[in-house]
Design a protein around this motif. Structure first.
Motif, PDB file in Angstrom:
ATOM      1  N   GLU A  49       0.970  -1.121   0.072  1.00 18.36           N
ATOM      2  CA  GLU A  49       0.300  -0.125   0.018  1.00 18.36           C
ATOM      3  C   GLU A  49       1.096   1.164   0.008  1.00 18.36           C
ATOM      4  O   GLU A  49       1.843   1.207   0.876  1.00 18.36           O
ATOM      5  N   VAL A  50       0.770   2.061  -1.017  1.00 16.63           N
ATOM      6  CA  VAL A  50       1.460   3.291  -1.083  1.00 16.63           C
ATOM      7  C   VAL A  50       0.430   4.539  -0.864  1.00 16.63           C
ATOM      8  O   VAL A  50      -0.550   4.684  -1.571  1.00 16.63           O
ATOM      9  N   GLU A  51       0.971   5.519  -0.279  1.00 14.96           N
ATOM     10  CA  GLU A  51       0.273   6.890  -0.323  1.00 14.96           C
ATOM     11  C   GLU A  51       0.884   7.862  -1.204  1.00 14.96           C
ATOM     12  O   GLU A  51       2.071   8.432  -0.918  1.00 14.96           O
ATOM     13  N   PHE A  52       0.071   8.393  -1.950  1.00 12.17           N
ATOM     14  CA  PHE A  52       0.318   9.613  -2.846  1.00 12.17           C
ATOM     15  C   PHE A  52      -0.244  10.889  -2.072  1.00 12.17           C
ATOM     16  O   PHE A  52      -1.259  10.976  -1.774  1.00 12.17           O
ATOM     17  N   GLU A  87      -3.936  18.067   2.423  1.00 11.14           N
ATOM     18  CA  GLU A  87      -3.326  17.573   3.615  1.00 11.14           C
ATOM     19  C   GLU A  87      -3.400  16.024   3.521  1.00 11.14           C
ATOM     20  O   GLU A  87      -2.587  15.029   3.717  1.00 11.14           O
ATOM     21  N   GLU A  88      -4.562  15.615   2.647  1.00  8.82           N
ATOM     22  CA  GLU A  88      -4.976  14.138   2.697  1.00  8.82           C
ATOM     23  C   GLU A  88      -4.078  13.496   1.753  1.00  8.82           C
ATOM     24  O   GLU A  88      -3.570  14.113   0.695  1.00  8.82           O
ATOM     25  N   LYS A  89      -4.143  12.242   1.760  1.00  6.08           N
ATOM     26  CA  LYS A  89      -3.321  11.399   0.964  1.00  6.08           C
ATOM     27  C   LYS A  89      -3.959  10.443   0.120  1.00  6.08           C
ATOM     28  O   LYS A  89      -5.333  10.167   0.648  1.00  6.08           O
ATOM     29  N   LEU A  90      -3.720   9.931  -0.825  1.00  2.00           N
ATOM     30  CA  LEU A  90      -4.577   9.087  -1.698  1.00  2.00           C
ATOM     31  C   LEU A  90      -3.814   7.572  -1.686  1.00  2.00           C
ATOM     32  O   LEU A  90      -2.796   7.585  -1.994  1.00  2.00           O
ATOM     33  N   LYS A  91      -4.497   6.587  -0.685  1.00  2.00           N
ATOM     34  CA  LYS A  91      -4.015   5.454  -0.668  1.00  2.00           C
ATOM     35  C   LYS A  91      -4.376   4.469  -1.815  1.00  2.00           C
ATOM     36  O   LYS A  91      -5.567   4.448  -2.094  1.00  2.00           O
ATOM     37  N   ILE A  92      -3.250   3.690  -2.100  1.00  2.00           N
ATOM     38  CA  ILE A  92      -3.447   2.902  -3.464  1.00  2.00           C
ATOM     39  C   ILE A  92      -2.672   1.434  -2.934  1.00  2.00           C
ATOM     40  O   ILE A  92      -2.112   1.298  -1.941  1.00  2.00           O
ATOM     41  N   TYR A  93      -3.471   0.458  -3.503  1.00  2.00           N
ATOM     42  CA  TYR A  93      -2.922  -0.905  -3.557  1.00  2.00           C
ATOM     43  C   TYR A  93      -2.098  -1.274  -4.867  1.00  2.00           C
ATOM     44  O   TYR A  93      -2.700  -1.397  -5.586  1.00  2.00           O
ATOM     45  N   TYR A 140     -13.462  10.066  -1.677  1.00  2.00           N
ATOM     46  CA  TYR A 140     -13.051  11.262  -2.010  1.00  2.00           C
ATOM     47  C   TYR A 140     -13.709  12.063  -3.151  1.00  2.00           C
ATOM     48  O   TYR A 140     -13.649  13.461  -2.862  1.00  2.00           O
ATOM     49  N   LEU A 141     -14.380  11.502  -3.949  1.00  2.00           N
ATOM     50  CA  LEU A 141     -15.191  11.972  -4.782  1.00  2.00           C
ATOM     51  C   LEU A 141     -16.334  13.078  -4.195  1.00  2.00           C
ATOM     52  O   LEU A 141     -16.380  14.294  -4.715  1.00  2.00           O
TER      53      LEU A 141
END
Length: 801
Positions: free
Chosen positions: A231-234, A240-246, A267-268
């Motif tokens: 899992e990586v946070e962009f 402030e928020e990050k978008l987490k992906i797998y 997030y939408l």
RNA sequence: GCCGCAGUGGCGGAAUAGGCAGACGCCCGGGACUUAAAAUCCCGUGGGUAGUGAUACCCGUGCCGGUUCGACCCCGGCCUGCGGCACCA
């Protein structure tokens, strides 16, 4: 002169005898070695037994009968998986209570099974619709609830429009209902769920400890779908928020050129105000939601999507700003509902990038990323990837995950395709869920002493369009008091799915009448695990997976003594109509087992179904084939007139006898019933050629044949006066030394082609063998012999130019 | 698309640590028994060429190539069928 072979009379006679003597009852003598053979208990449908049923039942009946003769205490039980929709639908249509329908169907099935002479222990018969049985199904549910593995949640589920009922993922096949073939749509409902995902790792890993046929293991692994990645946070630009992906490919991080979130991504809505084209995105989301599962997979070819205007992300490895899109090729239900897109090295991302003209950056050399995505992980080398450049994919994966962890940007993560099990059904004919909903206390379990919570009698079993169970209309049953606070409360009105009762039934057989426990510890310790379980391939991702899950849970709860329920699992092939198609009423190719039993006898049906072909392959029905098997049994029958007073094996057939015992014994163990029968056919052909058979030869033959054709052999045993009962005799032994002839005939090849055969002593020396071989083919040999090969007992090959 | 399994006579199918391909059954042909038929028993039955004949030779396990004294079996590349999964990042 013997009577003519009349299966109608002798089959009934022996079935009665076995019943009266309780010939096949498993004993409670736990000092004996045990063997637990199991076949899937049938759903007692209105159509009666199908010719497909006897195939697995006969196969394990053979094993069970053989094991008894080998001195084991054998448990070979049978019961009824009787809750389910067809019974309920039949009941609605004909205005008969499902209880009555079930009773009638069970009676018919039992008669039919009986007429086939199976060695089931009928004293242990169980029925999932019996309150004394489902008491324990409910008890297990309460345990799951208390352990936090049963929970209720509002979620979109698979709704069958015809059954008016929710379905588990496993019950949806190609977008339609597995049972009735009707359209399945998404519908948001509050559902009971079982947390099978908590056991995902164990369900895969423990496959290493059991003996299942490979196909089953592979299917289960695929269905559970474990993958390892990160899992990586962009970071989002100016947020402030990050978008987490797998991702399973963190090594391709330098190749990320855009990101995609699922249409349902939170997030939408969260960034609604900042998204400039919010209307467009809402429109896309609505369009996506309208698609049924069926459409979503059928129309999967063409990628669609909308770029989010006003939101962008930063690639953590190089600080580049990248766009974020919405597309329905990303699923909210898997991973985090958002992905990093690497079009150069992922086929779906590549298609999407091509369609919307997004940049494609190659980070692994080895392919042509302008032509297609390069996804080969075994050969590629990292390029354009900063500190990863030059590494193999495997090295890069390791390095980047270490770096992400160190920087606090990501963590290793494993994911599964397996989803939790939708456990509610909005129907009548199932186990009531023993839960009360209290306005103050929430969902409250019944006390164990309240079990079984019995199904009330209702006037009308019709399912409702609003998705409520027929039980909801039974106000006097629904309205109750809360076990916790004593205030007014309502019972849960959904029932359990058919898979509930079958998820633990094999445990109940070990101690079927126990009123205090699901089964005693002694019985479970002795009988479990099941030594050999045979059933259909179609249950690999349903019943087999579900029951392994329950069993593992019960093991953790210390209810059962072993972590896996079944030591060995095999599967049989389907029996098709004579035209090679699946049997069905509409195709007019259905064969009724009763007709075969009436015309040819149960022993013939049993023999035929075992002889029809490889056990695990599907096979087409052939009436001529049935006749051939009847002819074989007739020939066995008539052998009684050729039996002499001699004892022991005759000299000329001694080796054949030992070979046949060896072959039949091992073939029965290895699902090779067809060649076992072929070997016995071959043997009696020899008896016929000779015109006589000794008492002991005949005795051995009918003992070997007994597991396949128990009635005719038992009758012959009695006629021949061998003493006692055949089923109580011991399994024939063979001597390895007597399975090989003293002299063997082997082929003599010249340059690899067989030109003659010679008879040699089995341990002939190389010199003798070659001399004999050369003599046999001397006309073909030249003076220039290059090589001479002798493989004792197999072949001689002379190579010459 | 991915994963798994399979492809052998007229048919169902045997035979794989590489060693006489086609066991066993069905169908079909011939014979015996019978007034006759059915049933039963016996014989034959992968294809082809030659021979009156016993027989002899050639070709044969989806296709093409390879390894080997020897390949249905092992290796490489295809074709076809069946089953499962299928936008699972």
């Amino acid at each position: 002169m013997s009577q003519v072979y009349n299966p109608k009379v002798i089959e009934k006679k022996w079935q009665q005898t076995w019943d009266e003597k309780k010939a096949f009852a498993a004993t409670d003598d736990y000092s004996k070695p045990k063997y637990y053979a199991l076949v899937e208990f049938p759903y007692p449908s209105g159509q009666g037994l199908h010719v497909g049923h006897p195939r697995p039942y006969t196969a394990l009946d053979i094993v069970a009968r053989k094991r008894r003769m080998q001195g084991y205490n054998v448990l070979y039980p049978m019961g009824w998986d009787a809750f389910g929709l067809p019974t309920e639908n039949f009941a609605i249509k004909n205005k008969i209570h499902p209880k009555i329908v079930t009773k009638n169907n069970v009676a018919r099935f039992k008669n039919q099974l009986h007429s086939l002479g199976y060695s089931f222990d009928w004293d242990r018969e169980i029925n999932t619709t019996d309150p004394n049985y489902y008491k324990w199904t409910q008890w297990i549910f309460l345990k799951l609830f208390k352990a936090g593995l049963a929970y209720k949640t509002e979620m979109p589920i698979n709704w069958c429009t015809s059954c008016k009922c929710g379905l588990a993922n496993e019950e949806v096949v190609n977008g339609v209902c597995e049972r009735c073939g009707s359209e399945v749509v998404r519908r948001v409902k509050s559902q009971w769920m079982l947390k099978i995902t908590a056991y995902a790792d164990k369900l895969i890993d423990d496959l290493d400890s059991v003996d299942y046929i490979e196909r089953v293991k592979v299917s289960q692994k695929n269905w559970i779908g474990r993958s390892n990645g990160a899992e990586v946070e962009f970071s989002l630009k100016d947020k402030e928020e990050k978008l987490k992906i797998y991702t399973t490919r963190p090594d391709t991080l330098f190749g990320v050129t855009y990101m995609v979130v699922s249409p349902e991504h939170p997030y939408l809505d969260k960034f609604k105000d900042e998204i400039k084209n919010y209307d467009e995105i809402v429109a896309y989301r609505e369009q996506a939601a309208k698609k049924s599962d069926f459409e979503r997979t059928e129309l999967a070819k063409e990628k669609t999507g909308v770029q989010i205007d006003g939101l962008s992300a930063i690639n953590p490895v190089n600080g580049k700003e990248i766009p974020i899109w919405v597309s329905d090729y990303v699923l909210m239900s898997y991973g985090t509902g958002a992905i990093m897109a690497v079009p150069a090295h992922d086929t779906r991302d590549w298609e999407f990038a091509k369609k919307f003209n997004l940049p494609i950056v190659e980070v692994i050399a080895g392919g042509d990323v302008e032509k297609e995505a390069f996804t080969d992980v075994a050969t590629g080398t990292l390029v354009n990837s900063g500190f990863l450049t030059g590494m193999s994919v495997e090295e890069a994966k390791k390095a980047i995950v270490e770096w992400l962890e160190k920087e606090g940007l990501g963590v290793p993560k494993r994911n599964f395709k397996l989803r939790d099990w939708v456990f509610s059904r909005q129907r009548y004919w199932g186990e009531p869920i023993p839960i009360v909903k209290c306005p103050k206390c929430g969902y409250v379990p019944l006390d164990e002493s309240e079990l079984p919570l019995e199904l009330p009698d209702v006037e009308n079993y019709e399912p409702t369009d609003n998705g409520e169970s027929p039980l909801a209309k039974m106000r006097e049953w629904v309205e109750t008091t809360c076990p916790c606070c004593g205030g007014p409360a309502e019972r849960e009105t959904d029932t359990m799915p058919q898979w509930a009762g079958s998820s633990w039934y094999f445990l109940r057989y070990t101690d079927p009448n126990n009123e205090n426990e699901l089964a005693s510890q002694e019985a479970l310790n002795y009988w479990m695990p099941v030594d050999w379980y045979n059933g259909g391939m179609e249950h690999t991702t349903l019943h087999l997976l579900y029951s392994r899950f329950w069993h593992k849970f019960l093991y953790d709860e210390k209810v059962v003594p072993c972590p896996e329920p079944y030591q060995k699992r095999t599967s049989h092939g389907m029996i098709l109509g004579s035209n090679g198609e699946k049997m069905s009423k509409s195709r007019g190719n259905v064969v009724n087992p009763d007709d075969i039993v009436n015309e040819f006898g149960a022993d013939t049906l049993r023999t035929y179904e075992m002889f029809i072909g490889a056990f695990d392959a599907s096979a087409a029905w052939s009436e001529e084939g049935v006749r051939g098997c009847r002819r074989f049994l007739d020939r066995v029958w008539k052998l009684q007139d050729m039996v002499t007073d001699e004892t022991g094996y005759s000299k000329d057939l001694e080796i054949r006898m030992h070979q046949t015992i060896k072959k039949v014994s091992s073939d029965y163990e290895n699902l090779k019933y067809n060649t076992a029968i072929a070997a016995m056919m071959s043997l009696i052909n020899d008896f016929y050629k000779k015109g006589s058979v000794t008492r002991d030869e005949f005795k051995t033959l009918i003992t070997l044949l007994n597991p396949v054709a128990p009635h005719i052999t038992e009758e012959l045993w009695e006629i021949m006066n061998y003493g006692g009962m055949l089923y109580e005799t011991t399994w024939p032994e063979y001597e390895e030394a007597k399975t090989v002839e003293d002299t063997v005939e082997i082929g003599v090849q010249v340059n690899g082609k067989v030109r003659a055969t010679v008879k040699l002593a089995k341990d002939a020396s190389k010199e003798d063998a070659l001399a004999a071989g050369k003599e046999a083919v001397k006309d073909r040999l030249t003076d220039n012999i290059v090589k001479e090969i002798y493989v004792p007992g197999k072949i001689i090959n002379i190579v010459c130019r």
